[in-house]
Scaffold this motif. Sequence first.
Motif, PDB file in Angstrom:
ATOM      1  N   GLU A 175      66.032  39.593  -9.634  1.00 19.47           N
ATOM      2  CA  GLU A 175      66.094  40.175  -8.168  1.00 19.47           C
ATOM      3  C   GLU A 175      67.039  41.290  -8.222  1.00 19.47           C
ATOM      4  O   GLU A 175      66.757  42.208  -7.171  1.00 19.47           O
ATOM      5  CB  GLU A 175      66.364  39.013  -7.248  1.00 19.47           C
ATOM      6  N   GLU A 176      67.969  41.150  -8.810  1.00 17.86           N
ATOM      7  CA  GLU A 176      69.190  42.535  -8.665  1.00 17.86           C
ATOM      8  C   GLU A 176      68.734  43.833  -9.156  1.00 17.86           C
ATOM      9  O   GLU A 176      69.079  44.788  -8.781  1.00 17.86           O
ATOM     10  CB  GLU A 176      70.297  42.023  -9.413  1.00 17.86           C
ATOM     11  N   ASP A 177      67.541  43.641 -10.074  1.00 14.84           N
ATOM     12  CA  ASP A 177      66.850  44.860 -10.505  1.00 14.84           C
ATOM     13  C   ASP A 177      65.436  45.137 -10.035  1.00 14.84           C
ATOM     14  O   ASP A 177      64.778  45.926 -10.314  1.00 14.84           O
ATOM     15  CB  ASP A 177      66.748  44.802 -12.024  1.00 14.84           C
ATOM     16  N   GLY A 178      65.208  44.684  -8.708  1.00 11.47           N
ATOM     17  CA  GLY A 178      64.110  44.789  -8.126  1.00 11.47           C
ATOM     18  C   GLY A 178      62.736  44.028  -8.394  1.00 11.47           C
ATOM     19  O   GLY A 178      61.955  44.403  -7.948  1.00 11.47           O
TER      20      GLY A 178
ATOM     21  N   GLY B  15      55.313  28.035 -29.011  1.00 11.03           N
ATOM     22  CA  GLY B  15      53.760  28.578 -28.508  1.00 11.03           C
ATOM     23  C   GLY B  15      53.767  28.369 -26.863  1.00 11.03           C
ATOM     24  O   GLY B  15      54.941  28.712 -26.158  1.00 11.03           O
ATOM     25  N   ASP B  16      52.752  28.081 -26.230  1.00 12.31           N
ATOM     26  CA  ASP B  16      52.721  28.084 -24.760  1.00 12.31           C
ATOM     27  C   ASP B  16      53.421  26.832 -24.538  1.00 12.31           C
ATOM     28  O   ASP B  16      53.449  25.752 -25.057  1.00 12.31           O
ATOM     29  CB  ASP B  16      51.311  27.997 -24.318  1.00 12.31           C
ATOM     30  N   ALA B  17      54.163  27.256 -23.388  1.00 13.62           N
ATOM     31  CA  ALA B  17      55.046  25.916 -22.734  1.00 13.62           C
ATOM     32  C   ALA B  17      55.036  26.309 -21.246  1.00 13.62           C
ATOM     33  O   ALA B  17      55.088  27.566 -20.678  1.00 13.62           O
ATOM     34  CB  ALA B  17      56.530  25.966 -23.317  1.00 13.62           C
ATOM     35  N   GLU B  18      55.472  25.255 -20.643  1.00 12.61           N
ATOM     36  CA  GLU B  18      55.576  25.532 -19.188  1.00 12.61           C
ATOM     37  C   GLU B  18      56.959  25.989 -18.844  1.00 12.61           C
ATOM     38  O   GLU B  18      57.874  25.245 -18.849  1.00 12.61           O
ATOM     39  CB  GLU B  18      55.423  23.953 -18.386  1.00 12.61           C
ATOM     40  N   THR B  19      56.864  27.118 -18.265  1.00 10.26           N
ATOM     41  CA  THR B  19      57.981  28.022 -17.909  1.00 10.26           C
ATOM     42  C   THR B  19      57.949  28.571 -16.592  1.00 10.26           C
ATOM     43  O   THR B  19      56.836  28.701 -16.029  1.00 10.26           O
ATOM     44  CB  THR B  19      58.474  28.925 -18.910  1.00 10.26           C
ATOM     45  N   GLY B  20      58.935  29.010 -15.947  1.00 13.37           N
ATOM     46  CA  GLY B  20      58.992  29.850 -14.790  1.00 13.37           C
ATOM     47  C   GLY B  20      60.353  29.492 -13.970  1.00 13.37           C
ATOM     48  O   GLY B  20      61.295  29.323 -14.700  1.00 13.37           O
ATOM     49  N   GLY B  21      60.404  29.075 -12.559  1.00 12.37           N
ATOM     50  CA  GLY B  21      61.341  29.097 -11.825  1.00 12.37           C
ATOM     51  C   GLY B  21      62.190  30.424 -11.550  1.00 12.37           C
ATOM     52  O   GLY B  21      61.539  31.317 -11.320  1.00 12.37           O
ATOM     53  N   MET B  22      63.498  30.746 -11.792  1.00 14.22           N
ATOM     54  CA  MET B  22      64.088  31.562 -11.661  1.00 14.22           C
ATOM     55  C   MET B  22      64.125  32.576 -12.787  1.00 14.22           C
ATOM     56  O   MET B  22      63.789  32.119 -13.996  1.00 14.22           O
ATOM     57  CB  MET B  22      65.671  31.357 -11.454  1.00 14.22           C
ATOM     58  N   LEU B  23      63.888  33.996 -12.440  1.00 11.05           N
ATOM     59  CA  LEU B  23      63.843  34.961 -13.597  1.00 11.05           C
ATOM     60  C   LEU B  23      65.021  35.692 -13.770  1.00 11.05           C
ATOM     61  O   LEU B  23      65.805  35.955 -12.947  1.00 11.05           O
ATOM     62  CB  LEU B  23      62.766  35.811 -13.266  1.00 11.05           C
ATOM     63  N   TYR B  24      65.309  36.239 -14.830  1.00 10.26           N
ATOM     64  CA  TYR B  24      66.122  36.925 -15.363  1.00 10.26           C
ATOM     65  C   TYR B  24      65.883  38.167 -16.346  1.00 10.26           C
ATOM     66  O   TYR B  24      64.802  38.455 -16.826  1.00 10.26           O
ATOM     67  CB  TYR B  24      67.422  35.886 -16.235  1.00 10.26           C
ATOM     68  N   THR B  25      67.076  39.086 -16.284  1.00 13.48           N
ATOM     69  CA  THR B  25      66.819  40.353 -17.282  1.00 13.48           C
ATOM     70  C   THR B  25      67.772  40.152 -18.630  1.00 13.48           C
ATOM     71  O   THR B  25      68.533  39.340 -18.479  1.00 13.48           O
ATOM     72  CB  THR B  25      67.262  41.560 -16.642  1.00 13.48           C
ATOM     73  N   SER B  26      67.019  40.612 -19.522  1.00 11.41           N
ATOM     74  CA  SER B  26      67.746  40.176 -20.937  1.00 11.41           C
ATOM     75  C   SER B  26      68.958  41.056 -21.352  1.00 11.41           C
ATOM     76  O   SER B  26      69.786  40.671 -21.979  1.00 11.41           O
ATOM     77  CB  SER B  26      66.803  40.406 -21.965  1.00 11.41           C
TER      78      SER B  26
ATOM     79  N   LYS C  62      75.354  29.650  -1.857  1.00 14.35           N
ATOM     80  CA  LYS C  62      74.192  30.356  -0.969  1.00 14.35           C
ATOM     81  C   LYS C  62      73.382  30.653  -2.047  1.00 14.35           C
ATOM     82  O   LYS C  62      73.513  31.109  -3.336  1.00 14.35           O
ATOM     83  CB  LYS C  62      74.514  31.542  -0.126  1.00 14.35           C
ATOM     84  N   ALA C  63      71.955  30.093  -2.039  1.00 16.29           N
ATOM     85  CA  ALA C  63      70.764  30.322  -2.960  1.00 16.29           C
ATOM     86  C   ALA C  63      70.682  31.901  -3.429  1.00 16.29           C
ATOM     87  O   ALA C  63      70.794  32.631  -2.444  1.00 16.29           O
ATOM     88  CB  ALA C  63      69.527  29.674  -2.590  1.00 16.29           C
ATOM     89  N   ALA C  64      70.162  32.299  -4.540  1.00 11.84           N
ATOM     90  CA  ALA C  64      70.140  33.551  -4.847  1.00 11.84           C
ATOM     91  C   ALA C  64      68.639  34.204  -4.420  1.00 11.84           C
ATOM     92  O   ALA C  64      68.648  35.038  -3.964  1.00 11.84           O
ATOM     93  CB  ALA C  64      69.906  33.712  -6.340  1.00 11.84           C
ATOM     94  N   HIS C  65      67.798  33.127  -3.912  1.00 10.76           N
ATOM     95  CA  HIS C  65      66.612  33.626  -3.249  1.00 10.76           C
ATOM     96  C   HIS C  65      66.367  32.502  -2.298  1.00 10.76           C
ATOM     97  O   HIS C  65      66.854  31.317  -2.177  1.00 10.76           O
ATOM     98  CB  HIS C  65      65.363  33.367  -4.405  1.00 10.76           C
ATOM     99  N   PRO C  66      65.846  33.052  -1.226  1.00 11.16           N
ATOM    100  CA  PRO C  66      65.662  32.286  -0.072  1.00 11.16           C
ATOM    101  C   PRO C  66      64.410  31.055  -0.359  1.00 11.16           C
ATOM    102  O   PRO C  66      63.532  31.258  -0.910  1.00 11.16           O
ATOM    103  CB  PRO C  66      65.089  33.150   1.130  1.00 11.16           C
ATOM    104  N   LYS C  67      64.811  29.885   0.081  1.00 10.66           N
ATOM    105  CA  LYS C  67      63.971  28.917  -0.185  1.00 10.66           C
ATOM    106  C   LYS C  67      63.136  28.401   1.169  1.00 10.66           C
ATOM    107  O   LYS C  67      63.636  28.793   2.281  1.00 10.66           O
ATOM    108  CB  LYS C  67      64.878  27.479  -0.285  1.00 10.66           C
ATOM    109  N   THR C  68      61.885  28.045   0.936  1.00 16.55           N
ATOM    110  CA  THR C  68      61.033  27.814   1.888  1.00 16.55           C
ATOM    111  C   THR C  68      60.907  26.205   2.113  1.00 16.55           C
ATOM    112  O   THR C  68      61.631  25.718   1.368  1.00 16.55           O
ATOM    113  CB  THR C  68      59.440  28.086   1.504  1.00 16.55           C
TER     114      THR C  68
END
Length: 409
Positions: free
Chosen positions: A149-152, A175-186, A260-266
Amino acid sequence: MTSTVPAPAPPAAEQPTRTAPTSLAPTGRGLLRRARWYLAFLAVLLIGAVTVVALGRDREYPTIDPRSYDRDGAHAAYALLEQQGLATRLTTDPTAHPAGPDTLVLPEPDLLTPDQLRAIAAARHTRLVLIAPGPTALSALAPGIRSSEEDGGLPYAPVRPANAGCSLPEAVRAGDAETGGMLYTSGSRGEGCYPRGHGYALVRTPLDDGTRDVVVLGSGVFLQNGELTVAGNASLALGLLGSQPALTWHLPDYSVPLPKAAHPKTFGDFVPDGWHWALRQLAVAAVLAALWRGRRLGPVVSENLPVVVRASETTEGRARLYRRAKAHGRAAQALRRAAAHRLAPALGVPLRAGAPDPDALCAALADRHPEQSAGDVRALLYGPPPTDDAALLRLADDLDALERQVRNP
């Protein structure tokens, strides 16, 4: 010797004959009998809920807890790592054990204090695994990695099976795996896996001279008991957590308030997963109940009246109501409608939509009795309403005279 004749017993009082109640109003007993199945269903549902709560009260663990056997727990992955010969241990204080060739798993690094974060960074663990860390934990333990989110970019992505899309051996092997959630830059030194837009669900970056590293995960769903057999989740879990001979798994203190969460929760983020299935089941049950009750609405069943009421009494009662309300127009309309319905069959005028055509009826009456014009007949049958009782009586007499003339020409 005299004999006494007993006096005849007085006649027993006649018992009043009980008659069945004639009221059609529902009684309390009848309502209870009709609702007995609903009450039984609610009782069973309540007993089941109390039983589930009582059985699970002592086994309530948070998500991705290695002690939990629930679907969202992580005991299966923890047991597999033990079977591979790893020296595993659980701890509530990640700074209490000396670092070595080991892996330290931090499920909620944001719950740690700044002093604990600095102590972990200085302990020089061989591998740090951070699950959904915030900015504070990233700056202390994973330099160079930032939230997408910090990089747009997107701050969050739904968890679903995805391809690794990187050269990290553990991810390539899984191989394929269940991933997701918060995203980051390397960052400049790190490597991102499982890309989503401009971010990654898994980022690994080396520390110091490359003998140590930190792995940042956006979600730990692939570690859960219920998801471990999906796609390459088990291989990814064993590869990331089993690369060192020892494993230390931190048990967070969830009584510490989160920043405070980094992204607003619904609102949906705060609803447990089980409630979604419960709401869907309740919706299906409501639809089935509506269909069941709707099919019971059959034709009207005629029932005998509890009291026989003569037609003349009904007519007189309605007439008194009209008189009390001074509804001369309504009474005249009822008289004219009834007269028209009786005259039409006698004159051969058909009924359309339940009533004879006014023009046809007036024309037929004028042909039958030339002494009365069609206008006079229309004024009698469809004229303005009377204004008083005397005019209403004259109208009734005129309608009776008209019917007699038609039936007895």
